[in-house]
Scaffold this active site. Structure first.
Site, PDB file in Angstrom:
ATOM      1  CE  LYS A  27      -4.129  -0.423   2.057  1.00 25.33           C
ATOM      2  NZ  LYS A  27      -5.197  -0.487   3.053  1.00 25.33           N
ATOM      3  CG  PHE A  62     -19.444  11.376  12.038  1.00 27.61           C
ATOM      4  CD1 PHE A  62     -20.338  10.483  12.601  1.00 27.61           C
ATOM      5  CD2 PHE A  62     -18.687  12.171  12.883  1.00 27.61           C
ATOM      6  CE1 PHE A  62     -20.498  10.383  13.975  1.00 27.61           C
ATOM      7  CE2 PHE A  62     -18.836  12.088  14.266  1.00 27.61           C
ATOM      8  CZ  PHE A  62     -19.739  11.187  14.814  1.00 27.61           C
ATOM      9  CG  HIS A  72     -33.271   6.732  -1.160  1.00 29.57           C
ATOM     10  ND1 HIS A  72     -34.177   7.401  -1.965  1.00 29.57           N
ATOM     11  CD2 HIS A  72     -32.457   7.674  -0.649  1.00 29.57           C
ATOM     12  CE1 HIS A  72     -33.902   8.695  -1.935  1.00 29.57           C
ATOM     13  NE2 HIS A  72     -32.860   8.887  -1.147  1.00 29.57           N
ATOM     14  CB  CYS A  80     -19.392   1.760   8.650  1.00 31.44           C
ATOM     15  SG  CYS A  80     -17.769   2.432   8.324  1.00 31.44           S
TER      16      CYS A  80
HETATM   17  N1  LIG Z   1     -14.577   3.234   5.680  1.00 31.61           N
HETATM   18  C1  LIG Z   1     -15.400   4.143   6.142  1.00 31.61           C
HETATM   19  O1  LIG Z   1     -16.229   4.677   5.415  1.00 31.61           O
HETATM   20  C2  LIG Z   1     -15.342   4.582   7.587  1.00 31.61           C
HETATM   21  C3  LIG Z   1     -16.039   5.725   7.988  1.00 31.61           C
HETATM   22  C4  LIG Z   1     -15.959   6.134   9.311  1.00 31.61           C
HETATM   23  C5  LIG Z   1     -15.213   5.391  10.213  1.00 31.61           C
HETATM   24  N2  LIG Z   1     -14.552   4.278   9.813  1.00 31.61           N
HETATM   25  C6  LIG Z   1     -13.746   3.550  10.796  1.00 31.61           C
HETATM   26  O2  LIG Z   1     -12.368   3.869  10.584  1.00 31.61           O
HETATM   27  C7  LIG Z   1     -11.564   2.723  10.870  1.00 31.61           C
HETATM   28  C8  LIG Z   1     -10.713   2.373   9.663  1.00 31.61           C
HETATM   29  O3  LIG Z   1     -11.572   1.995   8.611  1.00 31.61           O
HETATM   30  P1  LIG Z   1     -11.064   1.843   7.106  1.00 31.61           P
HETATM   31  O4  LIG Z   1     -12.252   1.597   6.284  1.00 31.61           O
HETATM   32  O5  LIG Z   1     -10.164   2.996   6.797  1.00 31.61           O
HETATM   33  O6  LIG Z   1     -10.190   0.506   7.246  1.00 31.61           O
HETATM   34  P2  LIG Z   1      -9.131  -0.100   6.214  1.00 31.61           P
HETATM   35  O7  LIG Z   1      -9.129  -1.550   6.454  1.00 31.61           O
HETATM   36  O8  LIG Z   1      -9.401   0.446   4.844  1.00 31.61           O
HETATM   37  O9  LIG Z   1      -7.729   0.524   6.673  1.00 31.61           O
HETATM   38  C9  LIG Z   1      -7.054   0.179   7.853  1.00 31.61           C
HETATM   39  C10 LIG Z   1      -5.564   0.239   7.545  1.00 31.61           C
HETATM   40  O10 LIG Z   1      -4.832   0.158   8.761  1.00 31.61           O
HETATM   41  C11 LIG Z   1      -3.644  -0.571   8.517  1.00 31.61           C
HETATM   42  N3  LIG Z   1      -3.093  -1.026   9.807  1.00 31.61           N
HETATM   43  C12 LIG Z   1      -3.609  -1.935  10.666  1.00 31.61           C
HETATM   44  N4  LIG Z   1      -2.826  -2.045  11.757  1.00 31.61           N
HETATM   45  C13 LIG Z   1      -1.802  -1.167  11.597  1.00 31.61           C
HETATM   46  C14 LIG Z   1      -0.679  -0.805  12.395  1.00 31.61           C
HETATM   47  N5  LIG Z   1      -0.461  -1.358  13.600  1.00 31.61           N
HETATM   48  N6  LIG Z   1       0.166   0.106  11.913  1.00 31.61           N
HETATM   49  C15 LIG Z   1      -0.036   0.675  10.718  1.00 31.61           C
HETATM   50  N7  LIG Z   1      -1.098   0.387   9.922  1.00 31.61           N
HETATM   51  C16 LIG Z   1      -1.974  -0.524  10.360  1.00 31.61           C
HETATM   52  C17 LIG Z   1      -4.084  -1.666   7.576  1.00 31.61           C
HETATM   53  O11 LIG Z   1      -2.992  -2.214   6.871  1.00 31.61           O
HETATM   54  C18 LIG Z   1      -5.059  -0.901   6.669  1.00 31.61           C
HETATM   55  O12 LIG Z   1      -4.414  -0.374   5.540  1.00 31.61           O
HETATM   56  C19 LIG Z   1     -12.522   1.619  11.292  1.00 31.61           C
HETATM   57  O13 LIG Z   1     -12.628   1.624  12.687  1.00 31.61           O
HETATM   58  C20 LIG Z   1     -13.826   2.040  10.674  1.00 31.61           C
HETATM   59  O14 LIG Z   1     -14.942   1.559  11.378  1.00 31.61           O
HETATM   60  C21 LIG Z   1     -14.591   3.873   8.517  1.00 31.61           C
END
Ligand SMILES: NC(=O)c1ccc[n+]([C@@H]2O[C@H](COP(=O)([O-])OP(=O)(O)OC[C@H]3O[C@@H](n4cnc5c(N)ncnc54)[C@H](O)[C@@H]3O)[C@@H](O)[C@H]2O)c1
Length: 438
Positions: A35, A152, A254, A263
């Site tokens: 990545k 959010f 919708h 999420c």
């Molecule tokens: N995706 C969304 O739309 C969204 C919206 C709001 C909140 N969230 C929350 O945000 C958080 C992250 O979600 P996401 O969708 O970005 O997840 P994701 O899986 O896309 O990304 C997480 C990243 O963290 C990295 N990672 C894990 N452990 C690590 C470490 N120790 N050191 C460095 N990197 C590490 C992983 O390799 C991965 O690339 C979750 O808790 C999710 O619920 C997500």
């Protein structure tokens, strides 16, 4: 300010790029070397509109960098965000916090001066307390604050959501940490985005309450849609009729194939578990989870019914695989359950998605992929719109009818008016209205 973002997924990458765009110096860290290599070559690991240009510009301005090396990024940072994944734990559905705690341990080793460690990941109530305990246990000498700043943003509209949020929620237990967070978001503060300062536990719960409420709203209208089909009412008109009431609001009304994504499914489940653990079950959310799970599979039955009761040996074409448009995210997408249900009933599946096919391939077996919507529909016994990508909103219905083996359009997002489809010789089966007649 100097900021380290631990985790460069959807949230970490978008947040890091936007914070850099505000003028901060940001290093996005990820433990996945592929990545980081991709990002350093200017390739985005996810599809998110506008992200590549935003990243390129801030890298060029030397405000944004990517690395696998956490230590130098954290040392000297005033704010260290944790934006790692918190997926559902296998077995009990509680949030798996192992990535958050591993990040906290690594941060503890790397900090050099006062910093605020901020959980941006969605984490259950009390996680901030545990992060603080980990930091203090590893480094009793450390001068550190711990804050909660849930995110959010919506995938597909993430940059706009981050830069023009409805609100920012910051949970902090002391004024010093709150002041650092205020500084982080000062550019937005100047734009008058409401910033809510709360206790840490309140901030953590606010995120779950928001997602559970939205999931409830979707599930509510989905059940009303089923009722509409039985009583001869139209759910889109019902939704408009209730949504114009300001107390209700028109968003998230919708009817469709059930919520999915990275999420809502995991966050509703985690809230249910937390509430049970504290002896105050949230029965409404428990029901929402159960109803939504059943709904995805029920959509396969809807397609089967539209095909006259059997899809054995039939070719069913799916338009859209991702859980919503403008993302390539396949996590918990309804398409996965719908395809499984149709394959179990003997259907042959062909699918097309503008951005999600690469992510979908490892998750699906026995699916053929088409190059566009029309190639997908060629020779199909039914065409099913699963995700409402813009590219599917103005299809040439007469052309579709001419190329399909049977003129059945199952429109799980109510993209087309039944009359319009019928005019072009297609039988339209939507959600929450009587199906058009042949
Ligand atoms: N995706 C969304 O739309 C969204 C919206 C709001 C909140 N969230 C929350 O945000 C958080 C992250 O979600 P996401 O969708 O970005 O997840 P994701 O899986 O896309 O990304 C997480 C990243 O963290 C990295 N990672 C894990 N452990 C690590 C470490 N120790 N050191 C460095 N990197 C590490 C992983 O390799 C991965 O690339 C979750 O808790 C999710 O619920 C997500």
């Amino acid at each position: 300010m100097r900021i380290a973002m631990i985790g460069s997924g959807y949230v970490g990458l978008v947040s890091g790029a936007c914070l850099a765009d505000f003028g901060h110096e940001v290093v996005c860290i990820d433990k996945d070397p592929e990545k980081i290599a991709a990002l350093n070559e200017g390739r985005m690991p996810i599809y998110e509109p506008g992200l590549d240009a935003l990243v390129a510009e801030n890298v060029r301005q030397k405000r944004l960098a990517f690395s696998t090396d956490l230590k130098p990024a954290v040392a000297g940072a005033q704010a260290v965000f944790i934006a790692v994944g918190t997926p559902s734990r296998r077995g009990d559905g509680f949030a798996d916090l192992s990535y958050v705690y591993a990040a906290a341990r690594a941060i503890a080793e790397a900090l050099t001066g006062y910093a605020v460690v901020v959980t941006k990941s969605t984490v259950p109530v009390g996680t901030g307390d545990e992060v603080e305990r980990i930091l203090r246990e590893a480094r009793p000498d450390l001068d550190v604050g711990v804050a909660s700043n849930p995110e959010f943003l919506r995938e597909g509209a993430a940059i706009g959501d981050f830069k023009r949020p409805d609100r920012i929620v910051i949970g902090a237990e002391d004024a010093r940490a709150a002041a650092v967070m205020q500084e982080v978001y000062r550019p937005l503060y100047l734009n008058q985005a409401p910033i809510l300062f709360t206790g840490r536990r309140t901030a953590e719960l606010t995120k779950y309450a928001a997602n559970a409420f939205l999931a409830t709203k979707i599930t509510f209208i989905n059940e009303i849609a089923d009722l509409c089909e039985q009583v001869g009412a139209n759910v889109q008109e019902v939704a408009r009729g209730i949504g114009l009431d300001n107390r209700i609001g028109s968003k998230f009304l919708h009817a469709g194939p059930g919520y999915g994504g990275s999420c809502f499914p995991k966050d509703t489940l985690a809230l249910v578990k937390t509430a049970q653990d504290y002896g105050t079950p949230v029965r409404i959310v428990e029901t929402v989870v159960a109803v939504n799970d059943q709904r995805k599979r029920a959509m396969a039955r809807k397609v089967i019914a539209a095909c006259g009761g059997s899809v054995r040996g039939k070719r069913v074409a799916l338009l859209g695989l991702t859980f919503k448009p403008n993302t390539d995210d396949m996590r918990d997408a309804p398409s996965l359950s719908i395809i499984a249900g149709l394959q179990d009933a003997g259907a042959r599946i062909v699918a097309y998605d503008p951005e999600g096919m690469e992510q979908a391939r490892p998750l699906l077996q026995g699916v053929d992929y088409a190059e566009d919507a029309y190639a997908c529909a060629e020779g199909a016994d039914a065409l099913v719109i699963v995700t409402e990508w813009n590219a599917f909103r103005a299809l040439d219905l007469a052309r579709l009818k001419a190329m399909m083996a049977a003129p059945v359009l199952v429109d799980l997002r109510n993209v087309y008016a039944p009359d319009e489809a019928r005019r072009h010789g297609l039988r339209h089966v939507g959600v929450g209205a009587l199906a058009s007649r042949d």
